[in-house]
Design a protein around this motif. Sequence first.
Motif, short mmCIF file in Angstrom:
data_model
loop_
_atom_site.label_atom_id
_atom_site.label_comp_id
_atom_site.label_asym_id
_atom_site.label_seq_id
_atom_site.Cartn_x
_atom_site.Cartn_y
_atom_site.Cartn_z
N GLN A 23 -53.63 -8.30 -52.42
CA GLN A 23 -52.95 -8.74 -52.75
C GLN A 23 -51.99 -8.62 -53.99
O GLN A 23 -50.29 -8.69 -53.91
CB GLN A 23 -52.87 -10.93 -52.00
CG GLN A 23 -53.63 -10.82 -51.13
CD GLN A 23 -53.47 -12.35 -49.98
OE1 GLN A 23 -53.02 -12.90 -51.04
NE2 GLN A 23 -54.15 -12.08 -49.33
N LEU A 24 -52.14 -8.60 -54.97
CA LEU A 24 -51.92 -9.57 -56.11
C LEU A 24 -51.74 -7.35 -56.61
O LEU A 24 -52.22 -7.89 -58.28
CB LEU A 24 -51.83 -10.48 -56.87
CG LEU A 24 -51.62 -12.19 -56.89
CD1 LEU A 24 -52.40 -12.73 -57.25
CD2 LEU A 24 -50.77 -11.96 -55.83
N ASP A 80 -50.10 -5.65 -58.98
CA ASP A 80 -49.46 -5.78 -59.93
C ASP A 80 -50.71 -6.20 -61.03
O ASP A 80 -51.13 -5.74 -61.86
CB ASP A 80 -48.08 -6.15 -60.22
CG ASP A 80 -47.35 -5.61 -59.15
OD1 ASP A 80 -47.24 -4.74 -58.90
OD2 ASP A 80 -46.14 -6.33 -59.01
N SER A 109 -50.32 -6.83 -66.25
CA SER A 109 -49.73 -6.37 -65.06
C SER A 109 -49.48 -5.22 -65.86
O SER A 109 -49.58 -3.81 -66.75
CB SER A 109 -48.83 -7.16 -65.19
OG SER A 109 -49.45 -8.40 -64.42
N SER A 151 -42.62 -4.71 -60.77
CA SER A 151 -43.60 -5.51 -61.38
C SER A 151 -43.54 -7.29 -62.31
O SER A 151 -43.42 -8.01 -61.98
CB SER A 151 -45.05 -5.46 -62.04
OG SER A 151 -45.09 -5.03 -63.54
N ARG A 207 -41.41 -9.13 -59.21
CA ARG A 207 -42.37 -9.94 -58.78
C ARG A 207 -43.63 -11.09 -59.13
O ARG A 207 -43.57 -11.99 -58.57
CB ARG A 207 -43.47 -8.83 -57.71
CG ARG A 207 -42.71 -8.43 -56.79
CD ARG A 207 -44.23 -6.79 -56.37
NE ARG A 207 -44.31 -6.09 -56.97
CZ ARG A 207 -44.06 -5.44 -57.27
NH1 ARG A 207 -43.69 -4.50 -56.12
NH2 ARG A 207 -44.17 -3.77 -58.32
N GLN A 259 -46.40 -11.13 -60.88
CA GLN A 259 -47.47 -11.58 -59.91
C GLN A 259 -48.59 -12.45 -60.47
O GLN A 259 -49.19 -13.14 -60.70
CB GLN A 259 -48.07 -10.72 -58.75
CG GLN A 259 -46.82 -10.07 -57.65
CD GLN A 259 -47.96 -8.92 -57.32
OE1 GLN A 259 -49.27 -8.21 -58.15
NE2 GLN A 259 -47.16 -8.17 -56.18
N THR A 274 -47.62 -15.64 -61.03
CA THR A 274 -48.03 -16.54 -59.34
C THR A 274 -49.34 -16.58 -59.82
O THR A 274 -49.96 -18.20 -58.90
CB THR A 274 -47.84 -15.65 -58.42
OG1 THR A 274 -46.49 -15.57 -58.89
CG2 THR A 274 -48.07 -16.04 -57.14
N LEU A 275 -50.27 -15.52 -59.38
CA LEU A 275 -52.00 -16.08 -60.82
C LEU A 275 -52.28 -17.75 -60.55
O LEU A 275 -53.30 -17.63 -60.70
CB LEU A 275 -52.31 -15.14 -61.10
CG LEU A 275 -54.20 -14.43 -60.91
CD1 LEU A 275 -54.70 -14.85 -59.27
CD2 LEU A 275 -54.18 -13.48 -61.92
#
Length: 357
Positions: A65-66, A68, A325, A331, A334, A336, A339-340
């Motif tokens: 799902q992630l 990047d 990333s 990227s 987004r 990510q 978010t992680l």
Amino acid sequence: MFPSSLRRRDLGAAALGGLTGGLTAASPAWSQRAAAAVAPPAADVVLAARHRRVFAGLAARIDAQLTDVQSVVVQHRGQPAFDWFRSGTTADTLHDVQSVTKSVLALLFGQAMADGLVRGPDELVALRLPAMLRLGADARVQRLRFAHLLTMTAGWPPDEIARPGRDDDLRWLVRRPFVAEPGTRFAYDNGAANLLALGLAQAVGEPLANYARRRLFQPLGIGRLAWRRGAQGHALGAIGLSLTTPAMARLGELVLHEGQWQGRSLVPRAYVQDLARRHSSGGPPLSTAYGYLWWLGAGSVMASGYGGQWIHVDPALDLVVALTSRRTPESAARGQGATLIRRDIVPAVRRLQRAGQ
């Protein structure tokens, strides 16, 4: 210790996707943590089992799902808690960490203080680079102090663009037009970081990359790195470092423990405390508070590079996250990596803390 103003301030920037807003509001003294006894082997085994439990399924989520995100290393209570590397990437892979370079430069300045090669942030830059006074620049360059470069308050306008032919050109750097008095306004400026790198190299009396290897990276056990030079042959300060993800985590651990490493002081404790202190409310690109070339959240200290390169330090959780990333505009948009950290890693470690484990 984290200043109380940082501990209580919820900065929740949109550019961070809320990364800073959900962090814990209270942080114990760093000095107490640095002096804590090392857990016995049995406790290490128990903690490792708990890490496996709280991070179960995370590798599969990142992979699917992630997309990047390229690599992750998590250190909790001084122990490896989780790591993940995308196919084709390993713990030895060098990543262009972009503006994380700036944050490493701030640590190097502290190292040079420890070595007696610079007096401190209040020193005038022109004392190290007297040529800048002979280049027909604005008279305000005479008043520039290293603190202005470390806090991005030099007085030049924001500038996030890399200019391969000019990034280490002293004449071009200091002749840029000022828009504010030094020390009065935050503006994220690659030129200020590049000027800091030139001044610091002059102060240490050798190429900055050589000094960094000998006095910072080697004591940390970091042997694999690269540092790009500008057109004039000088190491850049705004960008240019390539590091492995475990090396990024070690730098985060150094900040977590206030410049102390395996019983040795690499960077003065008081300087690292000042590095993590709010010097301004900051501004774009992250729109959160700013210390010495490190971004500050609600109880966290962060090095951030374009596209999603992160060193995230949370003293209250005794947590360091290093993450890389893909370096693309997509990227970066987004987010990510942020978010992680915000949705997965920090909550997982917080669950352990709430359970008193």
